[in-house]
Motif scaffolding. Structure first.
Motif, short mmCIF file in Angstrom:
data_model
loop_
_atom_site.label_atom_id
_atom_site.label_comp_id
_atom_site.label_asym_id
_atom_site.label_seq_id
_atom_site.Cartn_x
_atom_site.Cartn_y
_atom_site.Cartn_z
N ARG A 255 28.16 27.36 22.37
CA ARG A 255 27.47 26.70 23.46
C ARG A 255 26.51 27.69 24.11
NH1 ARG A 255 32.31 24.55 26.94
NH2 ARG A 255 33.45 26.11 25.75
N ILE A 256 25.35 27.20 24.55
CA ILE A 256 24.31 28.07 25.07
C ILE A 256 24.04 27.74 26.53
CG2 ILE A 256 21.99 28.96 24.70
CD1 ILE A 256 23.87 29.24 22.26
N GLY A 257 23.85 28.78 27.33
CA GLY A 257 23.41 28.64 28.71
C GLY A 257 22.22 29.54 28.94
N ILE A 258 21.10 28.95 29.35
CA ILE A 258 19.88 29.72 29.60
C ILE A 258 19.44 29.47 31.03
CG2 ILE A 258 17.44 30.00 28.99
CD1 ILE A 258 18.13 29.29 26.14
N ILE A 259 19.23 30.55 31.78
CA ILE A 259 18.79 30.45 33.17
C ILE A 259 17.31 30.77 33.24
CG2 ILE A 259 19.02 31.41 35.49
CD1 ILE A 259 21.92 31.80 33.13
N THR A 260 16.55 29.88 33.86
CA THR A 260 15.12 30.13 34.01
C THR A 260 14.59 29.33 35.19
OG1 THR A 260 12.95 30.05 32.92
CG2 THR A 260 14.52 28.31 32.37
#
Length: 371
Positions: free
Chosen positions: A328-333
């Motif tokens: 699972r991927i979590g990207i903060i932007t």
């Protein structure tokens, strides 16, 4: 003032629900989730425990009393009768912060502050100081004067065991809440391919170990009359459990990797984490079953030229899709268009969060399918 206290754990707007989930999981009695934080009930031992254990709270306030006041003379009289000594030590300086609302006849915060400070000095023998270690939070709303004390002191993201930070650091409180939103419960491997000084990796290792975030620092609650030696029995410096997985971080900057290793050692999780110097565009999964990739890439004002970031995000997304099946991927932007540039299929968006002068958002995926 009875033993049935009202606690208010402050968090960043947008994270209230996640903080409430954490508080309930830790056994706190949550009575309300409202803008800016979570209301709980308990005795003073729960106040101490909240400061020791809550990872997503910015600070913990405790309501110590309230009364009605319709004009400044009445505020002055009732403030002088208020039992300050039940909570405040006369030899510990305090600061008074007053907030008013248009719904109250007392609307001038400065004048209200003067009346309360005079009561503290003249009737309770207190000292007022701008840099006082204890802060009183007074809210006058609909003619009700509600008095709370900040029991935390320095913001709770200052864990006390992470002196080294890189550029644009992610606050520990925010990292903990983002990890929880990604479904992290301590049993998944966590990998950050742009780890900087290691916040996500170290926070995950601490969460999995049951280490208290406040174990290495002091709090304003220690300066109140309600504090006693029993509180120290609630402060743990040892792990509750040994995680079955490890935690990994990499970064192309060797200097920040040195910081990350030093921070992990100070946090006493260096045996659970592995940091390496690598480019995120060449990331490979660490050994073990699929887990969670969480990353806080450069964005917006952090880099200056947003156009230059689209290829970076595109390459990151390509690598994740090709090599991280089942993760699972979590990207903060701060830029939804940059998240979109990864080519990943994201779950419905969560709330935007104010951080570092920007509005940022966590973009999450379900487990990635094989390439």
């Amino acid at each position: 003032m009875s033993d049935a206290l009202i606690l208010f754990a402050i968090t960043l707007p947008g994270l209230e629900k996640t903080l409430a989930e954490e508080a309930r999981a830790l056994g706190f009695v949550v009575t309300e989730v409202e803008p800016g934080g979570v209301t709980m009930t308990g005795d003073w031992s729960e106040v101490w425990r909240a400061n020791f254990e809550l990872r997503g709270a910015t600070r913990v306030l405790v309501r110590v009393g309230d009364f009605m006041a319709f004009h400044l003379a009445q505020l002055d009289k009732r403030a002088r009768k208020f039992p300050w000594g039940k909570v405040l030590n006369a030899d510990v300086p305090v600061r008074v912060d007053v907030a008013t609302s248009r719904k109250s006849k007392i609307y001038h915060a400065g004048a209200a502050t003067q009346r309360i400070e005079a009561a503290l000095i003249e009737n309770a023998g207190m000292t007022i100081a701008a840099d006082a270690p204890v802060i009183l939070k007074v809210r006058i709303d609909d003619n009700r004067v509600t008095i709370s004390v900040d029991t935390s002191g320095e913001p709770l993201h200052k864990r006390g065991h992470k002196p080294a930070v890189g550029k644009a650091p992610m606050r520990e409180t925010l990292a903990a809440m983002f990890l929880r939103q990604c479904g992290f419960d301590g049993t998944q491997t966590v990998y950050d391919p742009m780890c900087g000084s290691g916040t996500f990796v170290i926070e995950a290792a601490e969460m999995a170990s049951g280490l208290q975030p406040g174990r290495s620092r002091r709090f304003s609650h220690e300066l109140l009359t309600t504090y006693d030696a029993n509180a120290e029995a609630l402060r743990r410096t040892n792990r509750l459990r040994m995680p079955s997985v490890r935690f990994f971080g990499s970064d192309r900057d060797a200097g920040v990797i040195d910081m990350a290793r030093a921070n992990a050692e100070r946090a006493d999780v260096d045996d659970l984490v592995t940091f390496s110097v690598d480019n995120a565009g060449e990331a490979t999964p660490p050994d073990g079953p699929p887990g969670i990739v969480i990353v806080n890439p450069p964005y917006g004002a952090r880099i200056g030229d947003k156009k230059a970031l689209y290829p970076v995000y595109g390459r990151l997304g390509q690598v994740l899709k090709e090599r991280f099946a089942g993760w699972r991927i979590g990207i903060i932007t701060s830029e939804g268009s940059l998240a979109k540039a990864t080519g990943l299929s994201f779950l419905p968006e969560g709330p935007s969060i104010a951080h570092g002068g920007l509005r940022i958002r966590l973009h999450r995926t379900a487990p990635l399918a094989g390439a």
